[in-house]
Design an enzyme around this catalytic site. Structure first.
Site: not given
Ligand SMILES: Cc1cc2nc3c(=O)[nH]c(=O)nc-3n(C[C@H](O)[C@H](O)[C@H](O)COP(=O)(O)OP(=O)(O)OC[C@H]3O[C@@H](n4cnc5c(N)ncnc54)[C@H](O)[C@@H]3O)c2cc1C
Ligand SMILES: O=C(O)[C@@H]1CCCCN1
Length: 387
Positions: A47, A273, A269, A349, A316, A50-51
């Site tokens: 959620h 990390h 923002k 990304k 997050c 931005t990323r």
């Molecule tokens: C603050 C922050 C900054 C970031 N900055 C960057 C960035 O600049 N650039 C970048 O590339 N990446 C960035 N990232 C990383 C990126 O956002 C994550 O790697 C990515 O969102 C991970 O996605 P996901 O689908 O694995 O996890 P999630 O989005 O957590 O999805 C997993 C889903 O599974 C669901 N789930 C879990 N268990 C169950 C269950 N038993 N039954 C049904 N549903 C379930 C959860 O509710 C959730 O919705 C950042 C992350 C954060 C927190």
């Molecule tokens: O994936 C990215 O680009 C950023 C870099 C810095 C840390 C958080 N994630």
């Protein structure tokens, strides 16, 4: 065909699961995407507005995957008719004797990524509102920019539905039995599928523990901090201020990164990390402010145009592996259970290619990328379960 029988089920509708489901539906597979929370939600990792998107990585394999990601993000923008990527460039700042900084610059150079090396004088004239500490160097990854994350997540889920995909949100997976087919039980139904992709984000460890697999994943709560510009717009996207990564600056143990002010006008923002360890369902009980103290000190030293007390703090979660590389693999004991986990705070990304790879694994196809950095076997000495 029974309404509860699918070719594939994807567990978790964050960006990784949603992109995987989209690729499966494009491959004409009958796919169910199950999400425990009602969508959209802010309890996982995908959620927020931005990323950062960038090609600057320490490892060539991510930089190479990013080439295709840029194409697939552009395709998503076209298919969904929404703007998702905005090019801003990204400053990478660090010390010459820091190997991480040198690797980032080296990858850009080796892969012919459009970039610029800035002398301290060039830096001072281009970015008068940022102080470059003595002895530090800067380069710009010109391909980098901002991804509109919430918009991207909604767009890919909408396209998945448009391709005939089924989303069940507000439905938690409580059990599954490996086999062929796999049987999956939620709090309101039972389903069968030929393959299951687990993209459970911070819940991956507990979901996979049900299959006897103990992965070395650590969940961190991240404070997402926004800092007020003394003069609104100083670090604004409208003035072409770039994203940045400060590689272990001012002696910090982890990187500090920032995105230009955009989603909340007048607020930039800047985040650390790293964060404090938590259980995903206990995120809001974790109240450590250690990272905010590090950020305040950084902001007052490097960004004199910002008030060094955060104006907005959101939360997050990261799910980190010991080496910060992703896990993209088949379950060691059940080849039709596919795992996408441990995105270690940098997975957004890369989601278009992650989704493609997980889809290929689910369909028994040869993956388009070398998966050796992402295999579970690299943790062999750490794993408690017998592989
Ligand atoms: C603050 C922050 C900054 C970031 N900055 C960057 C960035 O600049 N650039 C970048 O590339 N990446 C960035 N990232 C990383 C990126 O956002 C994550 O790697 C990515 O969102 C991970 O996605 P996901 O689908 O694995 O996890 P999630 O989005 O957590 O999805 C997993 C889903 O599974 C669901 N789930 C879990 N268990 C169950 C269950 N038993 N039954 C049904 N549903 C379930 C959860 O509710 C959730 O919705 C950042 C992350 C954060 C927190
Ligand atoms: O994936 C990215 O680009 C950023 C870099 C810095 C840390 C958080 N994630």
């Amino acid at each position: 065909m029974d309404a509860n029988n699918f070719d594939c089920i994807v567990l978790g509708a964050g960006i990784q699961g949603s992109y995987t489901a989209y690729h499966l539906a494009k491959n004409k597979k009958k796919t169910l995407l199950v999400e425990q929370f009602v969508l959209p939600h802010s309890r996982g990792s995908s959620h927020g507005h931005t990323r950062i998107i960038r090609k600057a990585y320490q490892q060539d394999y991510y930089t190479r995957m990013m080439s295709e990601c840029y194409q697939l993000w552009a395709q998503l923008e076209k298919e969904a008719n929404v703007e998702i990527y905005r090019n801003t460039g990204m400053l990478v700042v660090g010390k010459e004797d820091c190997s991480a900084f040198r690797s980032l610059r080296g990858t850009l150079l080796r892969n012919n990524i459009p970039m610029e090396v800035l002398s301290p004088e060039q830096f001072a004239s281009r970015f008068p509102s940022v102080r470059l500490p003595p002895g530090e160097s800067a380069v710009i990854d010109k391909t980098a920019g901002v991804l509109h994350a919430d918009r991207a997540l909604k767009a890919i889920q909408d396209l998945f539905r448009g391709l005939g995909g089924v989303i069940h949100d507000g439905e938690k997976v409580v059990d599954f039995t490996p086999g062929s087919p796999i049987t999956m039980t939620t709090n309101s139904g039972m389903y069968h599928a030929q393959s299951l992709v687990i993209t459970a984000g911070p819940w991956a460890k507990s979901v996979l523990a049900r299959t006897g697999l103990q992965l070395p994943l650590q969940v961190l709560r991240i404070n997402v901090c926004y800092w007020k510009e003394r003069i609104p717009g100083t670090y604004g996207i409208g003035r072409h201020f770039p994203c940045f990564i400060g590689v272990k600056q001012h002696g910090a143990k982890h990187d500090i990164y920032g995105l230009p002010s955009n989603e909340y006008p007048g607020l930039m923002k800047i985040c650390y990390h790293s964060g404090s360890e938590t259980e995903p369902d206990e995120r809001d009980r974790q109240t450590s402010q250690e990272d905010i103290a590090i950020l305040s000190s950084f902001v007052s030293k490097s960004f004199p145009g910002l008030d060094p007390t955060p104006a907005v703090v959101e939360q997050c979660m990261y799910t980190v592996t010991p080496d910060s590389d992703f896990i993209l693999d088949q379950h060691p004991s059940h080849s039709n259970i596919i795992i996408g986990a441990g995105f270690s705070g940098h997975g957004f990304k890369l989601a278009p290619v992650v989704g493609k790879i997980l889809c290929e694994l689910a369909l028994g196809k040869t993956p388009s990328f070398d998966l050796s950095p992402f295999r579970i076997t690299r943790f062999q000495p750490l794993l408690k379960s017998a592989l």
